[in-house]
Design an enzyme around this catalytic site. Sequence first.
Site, PDB file in Angstrom:
ATOM      1  N   LYS A 115       0.854  -1.192   0.000  1.00 58.64           N
ATOM      2  CA  LYS A 115       0.000   0.000   0.000  1.00 58.64           C
ATOM      3  C   LYS A 115       0.884   1.234   0.000  1.00 58.64           C
ATOM      4  O   LYS A 115       2.021   1.189   0.497  1.00 58.64           O
ATOM      5  CB  LYS A 115      -0.884   0.025   1.257  1.00 58.64           C
ATOM      6  CG  LYS A 115      -2.146   0.850   1.089  1.00 58.64           C
ATOM      7  CD  LYS A 115      -3.180   0.051   0.324  1.00 58.64           C
ATOM      8  CE  LYS A 115      -4.531   0.688   0.289  1.00 58.64           C
ATOM      9  NZ  LYS A 115      -5.537  -0.292  -0.107  1.00 58.64           N
TER      10      LYS A 115
HETATM   11  N1  GLU Z   1      -7.061   0.036  -3.429  1.00 64.79           N
HETATM   12  C1  GLU Z   1      -7.805  -1.123  -3.769  1.00 64.79           C
HETATM   13  C2  GLU Z   1      -7.924  -2.065  -2.582  1.00 64.79           C
HETATM   14  O1  GLU Z   1      -7.829  -1.652  -1.443  1.00 64.79           O
HETATM   15  C3  GLU Z   1      -7.301  -1.791  -5.041  1.00 64.79           C
HETATM   16  C4  GLU Z   1      -5.878  -2.257  -5.001  1.00 64.79           C
HETATM   17  C5  GLU Z   1      -5.387  -2.765  -6.348  1.00 64.79           C
HETATM   18  O2  GLU Z   1      -6.146  -2.832  -7.293  1.00 64.79           O
HETATM   19  O3  GLU Z   1      -4.191  -3.079  -6.418  1.00 64.79           O
HETATM   20  O4  GLU Z   1      -8.195  -3.222  -2.736  1.00 64.79           O
END
Ligand code: GLU
Length: 425
Positions: A115
């Site tokens: 993240k």
């Molecule tokens: N931000 C989204 C999540 O929390 C998508 C992450 C992604 O597609 O890599 O799942």
Amino acid sequence: MSMTTSENNICSKNTLLEETILQVEKAVQRLGLDSGYVKILKEPKRVLSVSIPIRMDNGSIEVFRGFRVQHNLARGPAKGGIRYHPEVDMDEVTALAMLMTWKCAVVNIPYGGAKGGVICNPKELSLGELERLTRRFASEISIIIGPEKDIPAPDVYTNPQVMAWIMDTFSMHQGFSVPAVVTGKPIEIGGSQGRNEATGRGVVFTIEEAASRLEINLDESTAAIQGYGNVGSVAAADLSNLGCRIVAVSDSRGGIYSEKGLDLEKLNAYKASTGSVVGYPEVRPVSNQDLLTLDCDVLVPAALENQITGENAPKIKARLVAEGANGPITHTADQILFERGITVIPDILANAGGVVVSYFEWVQDLQNFYWTKDEVNRQLRSRMVESFREVYQFKEQDGVSMREAAYMLALGRVARAMEFRGLYP
Ligand code: GLU
């Protein structure tokens, strides 16, 4: 530091990280795994903290702080979004990276978790400032991202345009286009059909699965959605297409309630012109907190973390709660809801549709071969339904909550990958 401040820090800032670790400990115990796994998995593999100096429109220099955390890479390259928010911090990003490891494992896509976050208020930045911030951040984290290493995507307050700037900055460094370095891009530069709607759509696929098992007839039901953004608005539309009456929605400024149901087409036009659902005519205003305890069958918290707590969990009236957001229910609240017989579809399953279609996007970019929207949606549904079934099976077998079941499925997969690979050296 006074006692109160440090207590507040523990409660408000570390909660998501601490609570995620609690879930990991429980799952490791239930699965009878070596407790050494907890020691490894409660620590992120790699953290990068960067300073982002940019020139503001008024000529001054501002310096922002950004993070990229890679939690675990046992099952493949790191994957996870980038969040722009004034209150984001390293602990939160670490917890969210950890959630991505479990999420990718639950839906069985070959990624580890990551993240990113930048402490900023994108609503106060001009488009030019946002672009410069994004490009400098992309440049700073370019040392650890890449199609085979770590693939960012959108998250809270980031969007396809932000992904396009990241893709372009990374590509400029390389000297050629590298579309597979991020997902959630515009279609024109290698994005996938259906990616924008994927998270909300996936939430509704899991709601359909749960509703049929709970004998909830969606076309006679009501739903309340906290957070009318990318996830909540699509979930509302898809639920409404199934005949469900959307009685309440909200955004960061507040919420609205209508017992007879909201006309989503009119509401979308209103929100597009005013920037918020607040002030929509002929409805009752409700706060974001009051929305959660309204009379409805299905509740979708699709805003931020820690919304359903020990305080309001006893007052929740919905029979089914689907976590569109990451971490909206605290551990205490989770136990209360479980004891009250309220089914919770946990974030790592309910909102995994986004990363599932991110995976499809990455595969399409690597192969230079693009799918139709129908194909994307068909594969998304099959992945979500299959994962729901696997989690449900654990839940039935072990008599645990859907969350505990999802953690057991995820931890089992990650632990097996770690076991095969072994400890280096
Ligand atoms: N931000 C989204 C999540 O929390 C998508 C992450 C992604 O597609 O890599 O799942």
